[in-house]
Design an enzyme around this catalytic site. Structure first.
Site, short mmCIF file in Angstrom:
data_model
loop_
_atom_site.label_atom_id
_atom_site.label_comp_id
_atom_site.label_asym_id
_atom_site.label_seq_id
_atom_site.Cartn_x
_atom_site.Cartn_y
_atom_site.Cartn_z
N ILE A 111 21.29 -31.19 -10.69
CA ILE A 111 21.24 -32.49 -11.36
C ILE A 111 21.65 -32.38 -12.82
CG2 ILE A 111 18.74 -32.26 -11.68
CD1 ILE A 111 18.57 -35.35 -11.29
N ASP A 113 21.20 -33.95 -16.31
CA ASP A 113 20.24 -34.83 -16.98
C ASP A 113 20.60 -34.87 -18.47
OD1 ASP A 113 18.02 -36.28 -17.67
OD2 ASP A 113 16.57 -34.70 -17.29
N GLY A 115 22.26 -32.41 -19.91
CA GLY A 115 23.51 -31.65 -20.03
C GLY A 115 23.30 -30.28 -20.68
N THR A 117 21.75 -27.62 -19.64
CA THR A 117 21.96 -26.50 -18.72
C THR A 117 23.45 -26.21 -18.55
OG1 THR A 117 19.95 -27.13 -17.53
CG2 THR A 117 21.48 -25.67 -16.38
N ASP A 169 12.50 -29.57 -7.28
CA ASP A 169 11.05 -29.40 -7.20
C ASP A 169 10.29 -30.23 -8.22
OD1 ASP A 169 11.86 -27.86 -9.55
OD2 ASP A 169 9.79 -27.12 -9.54
P1 5GP Z 1 19.63 -30.78 -18.08
O1 5GP Z 1 19.76 -29.39 -18.65
O2 5GP Z 1 20.93 -31.43 -17.74
O3 5GP Z 1 18.71 -31.65 -18.90
O4 5GP Z 1 18.77 -30.65 -16.80
C1 5GP Z 1 19.21 -30.04 -15.72
C2 5GP Z 1 18.06 -29.36 -14.99
O5 5GP Z 1 16.81 -30.01 -15.20
C3 5GP Z 1 18.34 -29.46 -13.54
O6 5GP Z 1 19.07 -28.34 -13.10
C4 5GP Z 1 16.96 -29.54 -12.93
O7 5GP Z 1 16.47 -28.24 -12.69
C5 5GP Z 1 16.11 -30.20 -13.98
N1 5GP Z 1 15.97 -31.65 -13.71
C6 5GP Z 1 16.53 -32.67 -14.40
N2 5GP Z 1 16.19 -33.87 -13.88
C7 5GP Z 1 15.39 -33.60 -12.83
C8 5GP Z 1 14.72 -34.44 -11.86
O8 5GP Z 1 14.78 -35.67 -11.84
N3 5GP Z 1 13.99 -33.78 -10.91
C9 5GP Z 1 13.87 -32.43 -10.87
N4 5GP Z 1 13.13 -31.91 -9.90
N5 5GP Z 1 14.49 -31.61 -11.76
C10 5GP Z 1 15.24 -32.19 -12.72
#
Ligand code: 5GP
Ligand code: MG
Length: 203
Positions: A111, A113, A115, A117, A169
């Site tokens: 996912i 979210d 960005g 990661t 999760d």
């Molecule tokens: P970012 O680094 O883009 O904020 O977040 C990416 C990571 O956050 C994803 O790979 C995931 O592990 C976790 N994450 C973001 N949103 C969600 C969500 O709605 N549910 C879950 N279970 N994990 C999320």
């Protein structure tokens, strides 16, 4: 576990259909790359653990091409967190090859979210000099940072809600749900309260 579900956002049949469509987009881009360069077709996949393991497992079975798989552990939502705490690569990077020269690399995440990661992983892999570097996510949240983040393949755009299932999760549970679902608010509140009571919450 079923009682904890609030509602199903995307069911298993829709997921299966979109996974096939995304795989065929990936294949046609790869074929275009290979034609341009007159090379034999090969791809290096980098699925990000743990959340993308089911998506990656389904996707690769629709990619009839020679591939290497390099799993990479990245964490940003520890325990009962439902918003990002900043991405961190968990593996010793020496586990990856020193160079990805000449390789077509596809990063797979569950996912998009904030960005954080994908930004971190893309920067790390780009420094290893791949022939091409693309990114694929199962879900993209409809929030400004995610919508402007450059990503090559998105299976589904979803509302800005916390979701679990199909690999994702909450507090290490629910990854085995076949559908992508939201949890009841009480379930999340209870887990956070339990964690607080156990004195394990980070401030
Ligand atoms: P970012 O680094 O883009 O904020 O977040 C990416 C990571 O956050 C994803 O790979 C995931 O592990 C976790 N994450 C973001 N949103 C969600 C969500 O709605 N549910 C879950 N279970 N994990 C999320
Ligand atoms: Mg993740």
């Amino acid at each position: 576990m079923q009682d904890d579900i609030d509602h199903i956002l995307i069911d298993r049949h829709n997921i299966a259909q979109r996974v096939e469509t995304v795989a065929s987009q990936i294949m046609s881009d790869l074929l275009a790359d290979a034609k341009g360069e007159g090379e034999s077709l090969e791809i290096t996949l980098v699925p990000l653990l743990t959340g993308s393991f089911i998506f990656a497992a389904d996707l690769i079975r629709h990619l009839p091409v020679k591939m290497k798989i390099r799993l990479l552990s990245v964490s940003s939502y520890p325990g009962t967190a439902t918003s990002s705490r900043g991405a961190q690569i968990k593996d010793d990077l020496s586990y990856l090859p020193a160079s990805l020269a000449g390789q077509h690399v596809l990063v797979i995440d569950d996912i998009l979210d904030s960005g954080n990661t994908l930004k971190l992983v893309s920067k790390t892999l780009a420094a290893m000099n791949p022939a091409s570097l693309r990114t694929c996510v199962l879900l993209r949240k409809q929030r400004p940072e995610a919508m402007v983040f450059p990503v090559d393949y998105v299976a589904f755009d979803i509302p800005d809600e916390f979701v679990v299932g199909y690999g994702l999760d909450f507090n290490d549970h629910y990854r085995n749900l076949p559908d992508i679902v939201t949890l009841r608010e009480e379930v999340i509140a209870q887990a956070i309260a339990n964690e607080k009571a156990a004195g394990t919450t980070e401030s």
